[in-house]
Design a protein around this motif. Structure first.
Motif, mmCIF file in Angstrom:
data_model
loop_
_atom_site.group_PDB
_atom_site.id
_atom_site.type_symbol
_atom_site.label_atom_id
_atom_site.label_comp_id
_atom_site.label_asym_id
_atom_site.label_seq_id
_atom_site.Cartn_x
_atom_site.Cartn_y
_atom_site.Cartn_z
ATOM 1 N N ALA A 392 33.685 57.289 21.227
ATOM 2 C CA ALA A 392 32.746 56.904 22.159
ATOM 3 C C ALA A 392 32.867 55.920 23.532
ATOM 4 O O ALA A 392 33.209 55.735 24.499
ATOM 5 C CB ALA A 392 31.225 56.693 21.366
ATOM 6 N N GLN A 393 33.782 55.390 22.403
ATOM 7 C CA GLN A 393 33.843 54.166 23.481
ATOM 8 C C GLN A 393 35.092 53.514 24.371
ATOM 9 O O GLN A 393 35.105 53.499 25.467
ATOM 10 C CB GLN A 393 34.653 52.522 22.019
ATOM 11 C CG GLN A 393 34.793 51.224 22.503
ATOM 12 C CD GLN A 393 35.391 50.426 20.721
ATOM 13 O OE1 GLN A 393 36.070 51.110 20.220
ATOM 14 N NE2 GLN A 393 34.982 49.277 21.625
ATOM 15 N N ILE A 395 35.446 56.857 26.031
ATOM 16 C CA ILE A 395 34.414 56.845 27.025
ATOM 17 C C ILE A 395 33.814 55.665 27.468
ATOM 18 O O ILE A 395 34.417 56.029 29.242
ATOM 19 C CB ILE A 395 33.587 57.864 26.888
ATOM 20 C CG1 ILE A 395 34.307 59.248 26.313
ATOM 21 C CG2 ILE A 395 32.610 58.485 28.126
ATOM 22 C CD1 ILE A 395 34.063 60.241 25.734
ATOM 23 N N SER A 396 33.887 55.142 27.376
ATOM 24 C CA SER A 396 33.130 53.714 28.017
ATOM 25 C C SER A 396 34.333 53.012 28.627
ATOM 26 O O SER A 396 33.334 52.508 29.689
ATOM 27 C CB SER A 396 31.752 52.824 26.946
ATOM 28 O OG SER A 396 32.336 51.767 26.874
ATOM 29 N N ILE A 397 35.190 52.901 28.080
ATOM 30 C CA ILE A 397 36.189 52.585 29.299
ATOM 31 C C ILE A 397 36.462 52.640 29.872
ATOM 32 O O ILE A 397 36.594 52.420 31.344
ATOM 33 C CB ILE A 397 37.030 52.002 28.315
ATOM 34 C CG1 ILE A 397 37.610 51.319 26.646
ATOM 35 C CG2 ILE A 397 38.323 52.359 28.667
ATOM 36 C CD1 ILE A 397 38.316 51.372 25.651
ATOM 37 N N ARG A 399 34.562 55.033 31.626
ATOM 38 C CA ARG A 399 33.582 54.687 32.589
ATOM 39 C C ARG A 399 33.186 53.273 33.527
ATOM 40 O O ARG A 399 33.143 53.463 34.765
ATOM 41 C CB ARG A 399 31.789 54.906 32.044
ATOM 42 C CG ARG A 399 31.642 56.438 31.844
ATOM 43 C CD ARG A 399 30.054 56.610 30.962
ATOM 44 N NE ARG A 399 29.687 57.682 31.248
ATOM 45 C CZ ARG A 399 29.146 58.164 30.019
ATOM 46 N NH1 ARG A 399 28.472 57.405 29.215
ATOM 47 N NH2 ARG A 399 29.105 59.636 29.833
ATOM 48 N N GLN A 400 33.564 52.598 32.664
ATOM 49 C CA GLN A 400 33.364 50.772 33.899
ATOM 50 C C GLN A 400 35.003 50.651 34.017
ATOM 51 O O GLN A 400 34.967 49.778 35.695
ATOM 52 C CB GLN A 400 33.563 49.800 32.367
ATOM 53 C CG GLN A 400 32.330 49.446 31.439
ATOM 54 C CD GLN A 400 32.598 48.479 29.822
ATOM 55 O OE1 GLN A 400 33.865 48.088 30.242
ATOM 56 N NE2 GLN A 400 32.353 48.829 29.204
ATOM 57 N N GLY B 16 30.705 44.837 24.235
ATOM 58 C CA GLY B 16 30.017 45.322 23.510
ATOM 59 C C GLY B 16 28.670 44.748 24.024
ATOM 60 O O GLY B 16 28.206 44.026 24.618
#
Lengths: 401, 304
Positions: A392-393, A395-397, A399-400, B16
């Motif tokens: 998940a982390q 994927i968020s990297i 996306r950013q 985060g």
């Protein structure tokens, strides 16, 4: 650019001196040389074994087989022959029965535990055939005693000859495997150096001097140069080996002109698959190195990436039987297994140019994507110590980015 | 000011959901040492990594040498990370030359200067040794050389004294002062308050991502206000003394923290009573350590 080359130079010089690199570059050809040498000398020992101990025979067929008294000795009765066998005058005895012409059966007697004598098959056959054809003209006799070398010619749709034979597919598979080995060796060096720099925290100094992008690019170029060094070294060693020990090696390879098997077009395609495969796997392994927290973890994760690359080997029989079948087609289009699959197929059959083009296009598209993803993850995760980012982390990297 | 090397305004950064830096502003001038103080996890390393361009801030602005951060900035900066390490199997001078070359220093020059600096730190003859063969103190020295070899105008030192024995601590301290005298701007991140107090021209203390103290050491002490007195005595020390907020009593020796605005003389007068004999009385400023504990300890407020 200058920074990229400084990193490339250091990684290259550091790895080219590694023991594991030297083992593969020099050890592998040495091992193959030893295998060739053993086979060659074992082969000649076998030959001498065949002729060292004479073969006895009893001819009940009435066809008039003649022994030469040296390697083949005729006996009038089975009893005489048995006595000669037991007293080790001959190594084996052929009993050519009265029905030999009708059913072709020959009984061979050997001493107990001496079954390897039947390895003399070829010599015995030559003797039997020779006896049958002794009255024919010498050239006919020679041809009968040396059966034809079969050469299959494949025709394409327009009736042109397509070069194809077993040797060609063996060579193609070998070339593909060596390329894959080269790619993975230098990619794993790359991964190791990333993990090492992360573990010993040099990475922080490096990133305060140059950008993450230049660091990764430099590492990929340095290790790519390492791969090329390895291939060139192997080529030179093979050329030197063949020049020096030419005889035994060539007798095994056969009288094949490598250029006849691998055309310049094929070489160009090989090169493209090598470059594509190298870029794909080295960027992925660099990324795995940056995500991992230890050397052990990185090698565990990298297994997931390595498995598909070797997939064509599990299907090698499918490839041999149906080089243009669905499985072979799929594996040679799927970017992760394409390099080895396509090189293997091209050795086995004529692959339509459009299919090669499609496979290369997909490979290089994947390379672009892999480099992009890896560069982002590399930059974002390289300074995470002690904890591996979750899916998940990651994927968020991305996306950013 | 013309001699500002670093100007950071309102830096914020989150990982985060955690805000690790909240609106932190400071500057560093040529030829000065700015102490970056704070407990573990305060945000010191994050601040440093933003300055080094290792990652970007979420908001706020950093100017180094008057410019926005760029790859070219990196070449003029030297960085000694807290988590130290170099290539263990590589040779000392080779490593120094490689790292300096990444900073844009020509290799020949780096080798010559690197050799000189190794000799200067008592490491002559170790140029070709593998780093793994060196003692920890020697490795620290090599790492320090790697930080400053290329002649950076700004040097960021994250815990430069960690793991050093007193002899090497002194050696590194002198090197840092030498850089300062040469006009280098230095950011010194440390837990060692005594060193910071003695070496830094100005200090910035951060806690939980926020700046809690900032200014020259005398300024910070004055602003924090509370001095203390040390008393050697015999007899019985009263439990409460007017103007004193806390007493740390050792039996024959006591440290007393003064209320803001309280004067040492008043305290002395309050102590002179029957049943207690004062043999020594010393008024002292609060140490940075006191201020640090006060500022980041339990129940601390914030704001500076």
């Amino acid at each position: 650019m200058a920074d990229i080359f400084k990193v490339a130079k250091r990684d290259y010089l550091e790895n080219v001196k590694r023991k594991s690199f030297l083992y593969v570059v020099f050890g592998l050809p040495l091992l193959m040389g030893i295998i060739f040498a053993v086979q060659a000398s074992f082969g000649s020992q076998m030959t001498s074994l065949q002729f060292n101990t004479p073969v006895g025979f009893v001819d009940a067929s009435g066809l008039g087989f003649q022994g030469n008294g040296n390697t083949t000795i005729g006996y009038a009765t089975v009893g005489d022959a048995k006595a000669a066998l037991l007293s080790e005058k001959v190594g084996s005895v052929m009993l050519v029965g009265p029905d030999y012409l009708a059913n072709g059966t020959v009984t061979v007697m050997v001493r107990e535990g001496d079954l390897t004598r039947t390895l003399n098959d070829k010599a015995m056959q030559a003797f039997l055939v020779g006896g049958l054809v002794k009255d024919l003209p010498p050239d006919v006799r020679a041809r009968i005693q040396n059966p034809p070398a079969m050469r299959t010619i494949e025709l394409d749709a327009s009736g042109n000859v397509v070069q194809s034979n077993l040797m060609k597919s063996i060579i193609a598979t070998g070339v593909g495997l060596l390329l894959l080995l080269t790619i993975f060796m230098s990619s794993s060096f790359l991964m190791q150096s990333v993990v090492e720099e992360k573990e010993n925290r040099v990475i922080e100094i490096l990133l305060s001097s140059i950008s993450a992008r230049d660091l990764m690019a430099g590492k990929i170029i340095g290790n790519g140069a390492l791969s090329l060094t390895q291939i060139i070294a192997w080529l030179l060693i093979s050329v030197a080996g063949i020049a020096y020990f030419g005889g035994p090696v060539m007798s095994l390879v056969g009288t094949i002109n490598p250029l006849e098997i691998i055309s310049p077009e094929m070489l160009a395609v090989y090169l493209l698959y090598f470059i594509g495969g190298f870029l794909l796997y080295s960027s992925l392994l660099a990324c795995i190195g940056s995500i991992s927290t230890s050397m052990r973890e990185s090698s565990q994760i990298s297994a997931i990436v390595v498995l598909p690359a070797a997939a064509p080997l599990w299907f090698i029989t499918v490839f041999m039987v149906e080089p243009n079948g669905q499985i072979a087609q799929f594996l040679s289009l799927f970017p992760f297994s394409a390099p080895l699959s396509m090189i293997m197929r091209m050795g086995m059959t004529a692959v339509p140019a459009a299919e090669i083009a499609a496979s290369l296009a997909m490979l290089f598209l994947t390379v672009v994507l892999a480099v992009w993803v890896s560069a982002k993850l590399f930059r974002a995760t390289i300074l995470m110590y002690g904890q591996r980012p979750g899916i998940a982390q990651m994927i968020s990297i991305l996306r950013q980015a | 000011m013309g001699d500002q090397v670093v100007v950071a305004s309102a830096l914020s950064k989150s990982f985060g959901d955690t805000r690790v830096l909240k609106d932190v502003s400071f500057d560093v001038r040529k030829g000065e040492i700015l102490g970056l103080l704070g407990p573990n996890g305060a945000g010191k390393t994050t601040t440093i990594r933003i300055l080094m361009g290792i990652f970007g801030q979420d908001s706020g602005d950093v100017r180094i040498f008057g410019e926005m951060f760029s790859e070219a900035t990196k070449k003029r900066v030297g960085y000694l990370p807290e988590e130290r390490g170099l290539y263990r199997e590589a040779r000392v001078l080779e490593t120094l030359v490689y790292l300096a070359s990444l900073k844009g220093m020509p290799e020949g020059e780096a080798a010559a200067e690197g050799g000189r600096m190794l000799a200067g730190l008592g490491l002559a003859g170790y140029e070709k040794a593998k780093l793994s063969a060196l003692s920890k103190g020697m490795q620290q020295k090599v790492q320090f050389i790697a930080t400053v070899l290329h002649g950076p105008e700004l040097v960021v030192l994250d815990e430069p004294f960690a793991g050093l024995d007193p002899v090497n601590t002194n050696l590194v301290k002198n090197l840092i002062l030498g850089l300062k005298q040469g006009g280098t701007a230095i950011i010194l991140s440390t837990h060692m308050m005594e060193q910071a107090e003695r070496m830094c021209d100005r200090v910035m203390m951060i806690n939980k991502g926020a700046r809690v103290l900032y200014g020259s050491v005398p300024e910070v002490k004055a602003r924090y206000g509370k001095g203390s007195v040390r008393v050697e005595y015999s007899g019985k020390l009263p439990r409460k003394v007017a103007g004193v907020s806390a007493i740390d009593d050792f039996g024959a020796y006591a440290e007393m923290k003064l209320d803001k605005g309280a004067r040492p003389g008043d305290v002395l007068r309050a102590l002179v009573k029957p049943g207690i004999e004062i043999s020594r009385f010393e008024a002292s400023e609060p140490s940075l350590n006191d201020i640090f504990l006060e500022a980041v300890g339990p129940g601390s407020g914030s704001g500076a």
